[in-house]
Design a protein around this motif. Structure first.
Motif, PDB file in Angstrom:
ATOM      1  N   LEU A 142      32.357  44.836  68.214  1.00  0.00           N
ATOM      2  CA  LEU A 142      33.187  45.612  67.545  1.00  0.00           C
ATOM      3  C   LEU A 142      32.924  46.835  67.907  1.00  0.00           C
ATOM      4  CD1 LEU A 142      33.179  43.576  64.266  1.00  0.00           C
ATOM      5  CD2 LEU A 142      34.778  43.396  66.129  1.00  0.00           C
ATOM      6  N   LEU A 176      36.345  35.367  63.007  1.00  0.00           N
ATOM      7  CA  LEU A 176      35.384  36.005  62.621  1.00  0.00           C
ATOM      8  C   LEU A 176      33.861  35.514  63.194  1.00  0.00           C
ATOM      9  CD1 LEU A 176      35.635  36.904  58.743  1.00  0.00           C
ATOM     10  CD2 LEU A 176      36.053  38.316  60.737  1.00  0.00           C
ATOM     11  N   CYS A 179      33.131  37.594  66.495  1.00  0.00           N
ATOM     12  CA  CYS A 179      32.651  39.090  66.114  1.00  0.00           C
ATOM     13  C   CYS A 179      30.957  38.905  65.944  1.00  0.00           C
ATOM     14  CB  CYS A 179      33.338  39.823  64.989  1.00  0.00           C
ATOM     15  SG  CYS A 179      34.839  39.692  65.254  1.00  0.00           S
ATOM     16  N   ILE A 182      28.085  44.764  67.190  1.00  0.00           N
ATOM     17  CA  ILE A 182      28.844  45.942  66.851  1.00  0.00           C
ATOM     18  C   ILE A 182      28.383  46.958  67.429  1.00  0.00           C
ATOM     19  CG2 ILE A 182      27.405  46.129  64.619  1.00  0.00           C
ATOM     20  CD1 ILE A 182      29.913  47.252  63.222  1.00  0.00           C
ATOM     21  N   TYR A 199      24.326  46.765  67.379  1.00  0.00           N
ATOM     22  CA  TYR A 199      23.716  45.903  66.289  1.00  0.00           C
ATOM     23  C   TYR A 199      24.361  44.282  66.576  1.00  0.00           C
ATOM     24  CZ  TYR A 199      22.319  50.117  63.656  1.00  0.00           C
ATOM     25  OH  TYR A 199      21.927  51.162  63.408  1.00  0.00           O
ATOM     26  N   ILE A 201      25.386  41.003  64.572  1.00  0.00           N
ATOM     27  CA  ILE A 201      25.779  40.766  63.081  1.00  0.00           C
ATOM     28  C   ILE A 201      25.328  39.533  62.553  1.00  0.00           C
ATOM     29  CG2 ILE A 201      27.804  40.574  61.606  1.00  0.00           C
ATOM     30  CD1 ILE A 201      29.483  42.120  63.524  1.00  0.00           C
ATOM     31  N   LEU A 203      25.472  36.540  59.428  1.00  0.00           N
ATOM     32  CA  LEU A 203      25.936  36.508  58.019  1.00  0.00           C
ATOM     33  C   LEU A 203      25.039  35.372  57.491  1.00  0.00           C
ATOM     34  CD1 LEU A 203      29.877  35.853  58.691  1.00  0.00           C
ATOM     35  CD2 LEU A 203      28.701  37.773  57.818  1.00  0.00           C
ATOM     36  N   PRO A 205      24.456  33.373  53.648  1.00  0.00           N
ATOM     37  CA  PRO A 205      25.077  33.270  52.210  1.00  0.00           C
ATOM     38  C   PRO A 205      24.335  33.731  51.268  1.00  0.00           C
ATOM     39  CG  PRO A 205      24.077  31.129  53.251  1.00  0.00           C
ATOM     40  CD  PRO A 205      24.197  32.297  54.072  1.00  0.00           C
ATOM     41  N   THR A 242      31.019  32.864  46.421  1.00  0.00           N
ATOM     42  CA  THR A 242      31.880  33.042  47.395  1.00  0.00           C
ATOM     43  C   THR A 242      31.429  33.880  48.634  1.00  0.00           C
ATOM     44  OG1 THR A 242      33.265  34.445  46.380  1.00  0.00           O
ATOM     45  CG2 THR A 242      33.730  32.025  45.874  1.00  0.00           C
ATOM     46  N   LYS A 243      30.428  34.477  48.429  1.00  0.00           N
ATOM     47  CA  LYS A 243      30.190  35.694  49.495  1.00  0.00           C
ATOM     48  C   LYS A 243      29.092  35.333  50.321  1.00  0.00           C
ATOM     49  CE  LYS A 243      31.515  39.141  46.633  1.00  0.00           C
ATOM     50  NZ  LYS A 243      31.279  40.383  45.472  1.00  0.00           N
ATOM     51  N   SER A 244      29.161  35.995  51.709  1.00  0.00           N
ATOM     52  CA  SER A 244      28.094  36.080  52.336  1.00  0.00           C
ATOM     53  C   SER A 244      27.635  37.453  52.925  1.00  0.00           C
ATOM     54  CB  SER A 244      28.148  35.131  53.662  1.00  0.00           C
ATOM     55  OG  SER A 244      29.482  35.220  53.986  1.00  0.00           O
ATOM     56  N   VAL A 246      26.458  40.494  54.872  1.00  0.00           N
ATOM     57  CA  VAL A 246      26.286  40.838  56.434  1.00  0.00           C
ATOM     58  C   VAL A 246      24.836  41.617  56.834  1.00  0.00           C
ATOM     59  CG1 VAL A 246      26.939  42.316  58.136  1.00  0.00           C
ATOM     60  CG2 VAL A 246      28.672  41.143  56.594  1.00  0.00           C
ATOM     61  N   LEU A 248      22.636  43.129  59.762  1.00  0.00           N
ATOM     62  CA  LEU A 248      22.374  43.872  61.191  1.00  0.00           C
ATOM     63  C   LEU A 248      21.202  43.799  61.609  1.00  0.00           C
ATOM     64  CD1 LEU A 248      25.225  46.580  61.036  1.00  0.00           C
ATOM     65  CD2 LEU A 248      25.509  44.249  61.460  1.00  0.00           C
TER      66      LEU A 248
END
Lengths: 291, 318
Positions: A142, A176, A179, A182, A199, A201, A203, A205, A242-244, A246, A248
């Protein structure tokens, strides 16, 4: 040069990977690039060239062979049939490394001076736990451009150039998981320098205990000796989230660039923008012609 | 002094040609000792070739062209010259120097002038040089008369070398122009850049997940990431449990194998039967109701092995 032991045997024909020139989902043309050098380069800059090629993967010629006598025209002739849309040229006139990014075949050409650079190997050496999985490079990175909005026309042109250098992503269809890298270009308005970073990426949790994260990500067998029940393992600390996050990690080359010149054609033509005055500009042009 | 040395060398030149093979031969120490004991007797002069003789004679003539008489006098002096004794006494490199002497002596016998005075002169000169107390010169001892020239040349060499090194260094520096080694820690700038990049990625990912979730139109509360994590946990657990169960089973199989070996009597048919309703040999009434046991006295009859297709087929073949 005895290249083939047996004359009867023919040179092994490498299966040509049919890389599509058009994205089969979005139907857009996939930009492809050549990274090569103009003139003789010292060792570290040659390494930078290789790093840049790796950065530009997968739509680039990783093993592009250059010769001393290759002219720009040679590359241009090959670029047409191969569907190559961008050239990245590294040159070293007067021991000042330069990077030129050009669109083929018409141009424009943007010339940067490489103020500082660090190779991917240097960065890996500076990290405690460097990691660079190979599968990262099976998808194009990206690109994030920041700070370019404030400037004038030349910055806009640079933005467009860099946006088009990698295949555009369609947010409705993109996966996703593809990806993984970046490229960041950050324009500093005060120093007029562009920071070029690369970088990868990751992910992670959020709200999950370390143990579960390890279990899920690294497939380590958990130690359940002290637990009464398996459910303890899951329910101990974990909030339902519900999030993870990011994360780098820097890979690949790092460069600090200064926009020097923009030309209309491919390494030729009218000068749209020049950092220096008229005289200095002429001098620069001479430089470019000599290599 | 220098001139003297030169003449010495000139005189020694023809002799040196002869000397070489002799040195090679004189490797065994016994011969060397003999030489020392009686140089005249042991030294059986090897005849130089006619051509060489001629050459030597010619040289001798040339040398003594102006003073014929002196040469004769020298020739007479030779046999009882004190030089040889002198050289014998001397210990440093005696073999070599002795050889020199002999050579000279022999040469003289063949009608070539021996350079007695020269030998002494050489010795004196050499001793003088050796005794000389050298000043601490960075160039080291130089015998040449042109001391200054040598020094100049050396200095020039040194300067050239230095220049070369400097240019190389310069070149290397130019090659490394702009190349930096990043610090081991993240400084403020790098942190800021990572922050910018992270923001960009998060923005993009959110946009993507929003767009794709809207597209699917399904449960919007179940975001993609968590679903992935949850399902992963579940699958991991199942695989883990599966692994444990497998291990258990394997263990059981192993023990059963052991048991089988202990009870040799059990045959395949029993196993088959045992698989159906637990394991027969473990039953209490197993030995009592031994109808299933194979009677090894009897031959395998087709009737006894009805259940086993393999065996029956084999037996029928036989």
């Amino acid at each position: 040069m005895a290249r083939f032991k047996n004359k009867n045997k023919k040179a092994p024909v490498r299966p040509v990977k049919n890389q599509p020139s058009v994205d089969h989902i979005t139907g857009q043309k996939i930009p492809k690039s050549f990274v090569f050098s103009r003139g003789k380069l010292p060792g570290p800059l040659r390494d930078l060239e290789l790093d840049l090629r790796k950065l530009m993967l997968p739509h680039t010629a990783l093993k592009l062979k250059e010769k001393k006598r290759n002219k720009l025209k040679d590359f241009l002739n090959v670029a047409g049939p191969m569907g190559v849309t961008h050239f990245l040229m590294i040159s070293n006139p007067k021991s000042i490394p330069h990077l030129r990014v050009a669109r083929t075949p018409q141009g424009p050409t943007i010339t940067f001076e490489i103020h500082e650079y660090a190779l991917a190997a240097d960065i890996a050496r500076s990290q405690a736990r460097p990691s660079c999985p190979k599968e990262l490079f099976s998808n194009s990175p990206l690109i994030v451009l920041s700070g370019f909005g404030s400037g004038g026309q030349h910055l806009k042109l640079t933005t467009i150039m860099f946006q088009n250098i990698f295949p555009a992503i369609d947010i409705n269809t993109v996966k996703l998981s593809s990806c993984r890298r970046i490229v960041l270009l950050n324009y500093n308005n005060e120093t007029k320098l562009i920071d070029f970073r690369h970088y990868f990426i990751r992910l992670q949790p959020i709200g999950v205990s370390q143990r579960i994260r390890k279990f899920v990500q690294k497939h380590e067998v958990p130690d359940l000796r002290n637990l009464q029940d398996v459910s303890d393992f899951v329910t101990k600390v974990n909030r339902a989230s519900t999030k993870s996050a990011v994360r780098l990690q820097e890979i690949g080359p790092r460069m600090t660039l200064r926009l020097v010149k923009i030309e209309e054609g491919l390494c030729s033509g009218a000068v749209i923008f020049s950092e220096f005055g008229k005289e200095a500009d002429d001098a620069h042009e001479e430089e470019d012609h000599e290599d | 002094m220098a001139a003297e040395l030169q003449t010495l060398e000139a005189a020694a030149a023809p002799a040196s040609r002869k000397r070489k093979p002799k040195h090679k031969k004189s490797k065994n120490p016994s011969k060397r000792a003999k030489q020392k004991a009686s140089p005249m007797a042991a030294a059986k002069p090897r005849q130089p070739s006619k051509k060489m003789k001629k050459l030597f004679r010619k040289r001798a003539r040339e040398y003594h062209s102006d003073e014929e008489d002196d040469g004769d006098v020298e020739r007479e002096e030779e046999p009882s010259s004190g030089d040889e004794e002198d050289f014998d006494v001397r210990d440093d490199g005696s073999g070599g120097s002795e050889g020199d002497d002999e050579e000279d002596g022999r040469g003289a016998q063949h009608g070539i002038t021996r350079f007695v005075g020269g030998c002494r002169a050489f010795r004196v000169a050499f001793m003088k040089i050796m005794k000389k107390h050298l000043p601490d010169d960075p160039l080291g001892p130089i015998l040449s008369a042109h001391k200054k020239l040598v020094a100049e040349k050396l200095a020039e060499d040194d300067a050239e070398h230095k220049k070369k090194g400097e240019t190389k260094k310069e070149k290397q520096l130019a090659a490394e122009n702009g190349h930096i080694k990043p610090a081991n820690f993240l400084d403020a700038k790098e942190k800021f850049l990572i922050g910018v990049a992270t923001k960009g990625v998060v923005k993009l990912f959110n946009a993507v997940s929003k767009a794709q979730n809207a597209q699917i139109g399904l449960n919007p509360s179940k975001s993609k990431d968590t679903k992935g994590v949850e399902s992963k946990i579940v699958t991991c657990f199942f695989s883990f449990i599966h692994f444990v169960v497998l291990a258990k089973r394997r263990k059981q199989a192993f023990f059963s194998e052991l048991q089988k070996k202990n009870t040799q009597v059990s045959n395949s048919r029993n196993d088959e039967k045992g698989n159906v309703t637990g394991w027969a040999p473990l039953c209490d009434s197993y030995m009592l109701t031994s109808s299933k046991l194979k009677d090894w006295d009897k031959m395998a009859e087709p009737a006894a092995v009805v259940g086993q297709e393999h065996e029956s087929s084999e037996s029928s073949d036989e």
